[in-house]
Write a protein that holds these residues in place. Structure first.
Motif, PDB file in Angstrom:
ATOM      1  N   PRO A 264     -12.081   8.219  13.146  1.00  0.00           N
ATOM      2  CA  PRO A 264     -11.192   8.189  12.027  1.00  0.00           C
ATOM      3  C   PRO A 264     -11.600   8.276  11.020  1.00  0.00           C
ATOM      4  N   ARG A 265     -11.906   8.604   9.350  1.00  0.00           N
ATOM      5  CA  ARG A 265     -12.626   8.211   8.157  1.00  0.00           C
ATOM      6  C   ARG A 265     -11.731   6.901   7.216  1.00  0.00           C
ATOM      7  N   PRO A 266     -13.592   5.446   8.251  1.00  0.00           N
ATOM      8  CA  PRO A 266     -13.035   4.036   7.195  1.00  0.00           C
ATOM      9  C   PRO A 266     -12.400   5.127   5.963  1.00  0.00           C
ATOM     10  N   GLU A 267     -11.184   3.870   5.933  1.00  0.00           N
ATOM     11  CA  GLU A 267     -10.202   4.302   4.426  1.00  0.00           C
ATOM     12  C   GLU A 267      -9.785   2.713   4.471  1.00  0.00           C
ATOM     13  N   HIS A 268      -8.845   2.130   3.280  1.00  0.00           N
ATOM     14  CA  HIS A 268      -8.061   1.284   2.904  1.00  0.00           C
ATOM     15  C   HIS A 268      -6.380   1.207   3.093  1.00  0.00           C
ATOM     16  N   VAL A 269      -6.335   1.043   4.760  1.00  0.00           N
ATOM     17  CA  VAL A 269      -5.201   1.147   5.723  1.00  0.00           C
ATOM     18  C   VAL A 269      -3.895  -0.066   5.785  1.00  0.00           C
ATOM     19  N   ALA A 270      -4.595  -1.335   6.373  1.00  0.00           N
ATOM     20  CA  ALA A 270      -3.762  -1.809   6.263  1.00  0.00           C
ATOM     21  C   ALA A 270      -3.957  -2.961   4.835  1.00  0.00           C
ATOM     22  N   GLU A 271      -2.684  -4.027   4.313  1.00  0.00           N
ATOM     23  CA  GLU A 271      -2.614  -4.884   2.798  1.00  0.00           C
ATOM     24  C   GLU A 271      -1.583  -5.613   3.422  1.00  0.00           C
ATOM     25  N   CYS A 272      -1.885  -7.125   3.468  1.00  0.00           N
ATOM     26  CA  CYS A 272      -1.155  -7.804   3.170  1.00  0.00           C
ATOM     27  C   CYS A 272      -0.562  -8.322   2.032  1.00  0.00           C
ATOM     28  N   ILE A 273       0.778  -9.503   1.898  1.00  0.00           N
ATOM     29  CA  ILE A 273       0.969  -9.410   0.626  1.00  0.00           C
ATOM     30  C   ILE A 273       2.197 -10.408   0.940  1.00  0.00           C
ATOM     31  N   ASN A 274       2.378 -10.797  -0.122  1.00  0.00           N
ATOM     32  CA  ASN A 274       3.412 -11.627   0.445  1.00  0.00           C
ATOM     33  C   ASN A 274       5.212 -11.276   0.111  1.00  0.00           C
ATOM     34  N   ILE A 275       6.331 -11.484   0.579  1.00  0.00           N
ATOM     35  CA  ILE A 275       7.286 -10.951  -0.156  1.00  0.00           C
ATOM     36  C   ILE A 275       8.309 -12.255   0.085  1.00  0.00           C
ATOM     37  N   SER A 276       9.223 -12.464  -1.468  1.00  0.00           N
ATOM     38  CA  SER A 276      10.011 -13.785  -1.044  1.00  0.00           C
ATOM     39  C   SER A 276      11.477 -13.251  -1.060  1.00  0.00           C
ATOM     40  N   ILE A 277      11.885 -14.122  -0.696  1.00  0.00           N
ATOM     41  CA  ILE A 277      13.917 -13.717  -0.386  1.00  0.00           C
ATOM     42  C   ILE A 277      13.809 -15.064  -0.529  1.00  0.00           C
ATOM     43  N   VAL A 278      15.424 -14.895  -0.922  1.00  0.00           N
ATOM     44  CA  VAL A 278      16.273 -16.228  -1.276  1.00  0.00           C
ATOM     45  C   VAL A 278      17.287 -15.657  -0.161  1.00  0.00           C
ATOM     46  N   LEU A 279      17.394 -16.818   0.697  1.00  0.00           N
ATOM     47  CA  LEU A 279      18.884 -17.241   1.214  1.00  0.00           C
ATOM     48  C   LEU A 279      19.749 -18.095   0.977  1.00  0.00           C
TER      49      LEU A 279
END
Length: 147
Positions: A60-75
């Motif tokens: 597989p061609r090495p490329e940017h495929v994963a990303e971690c982000i923060n998602i906030s929710i209010v419950l």
């Protein structure tokens, strides 16, 4: 010498670290510590990439495929409680009966309901209890003496 670089995802779970490579489905490992998991990941990456090269399969061609982000929710507490409930339609699908029959079971006290934002919902626990309860086939017998 050739360098091969692929993104790795590291997750900590149950006191150990797991590592996998999203582009290489067979490349995953774990370790007791983060350092051990990363060492193991390098070994696994070498084995998988080396195997693909040896078999003359495309990498597989090495490329940017994963990303971690923060998602906030209010419950709210009510939002959290509602996660333990199904809509009448969802309960009907789970029980393989009609929504009308679900309403009858609620009325008969066999399923527990609650309203959330004006929507009648049925407790998942009561649906599961009902599924486990023994039932007789057919309609209940009528008492012909009083009929």
């Amino acid at each position: 010498m050739r360098r091969f670089t692929y993104e790795a995802v590291i997750e900590k779970q149950d006191g150990k670290y797991s590592v996998y490579f999203p582009q290489l489905k067979d490349a995953f490992t774990e370790g007791r510590t983060r350092a051990e998991a990363l060492d193991n990941a390098a070994d696994v990456l070498s084995l998988v990439v080396g195997g693909l090269l040896d078999e003359k399969k495309p990498l597989p061609r090495p490329e940017h495929v994963a990303e971690c982000i923060n998602i906030s929710i209010v419950l709210s507490d009510e939002d959290i409680d509602s996660l333990k409930y199904l809509t009448l339609t969802q309960a009907a699908e789970d029980l393989k009966i009609s929504p009308g029959r679900v309403t009858q079971l609620v009325t008969a006290g066999k399923l527990r309901d609650r309203y959330f934002n004006g929507l009648r919902m049925v407790s998942i626990e009561s649906v599961n209890d009902y599924k486990r309860s023994p039932r007789k086939a057919g309609r209940p017998k009528r008492n012909l003496v009083n009929a």
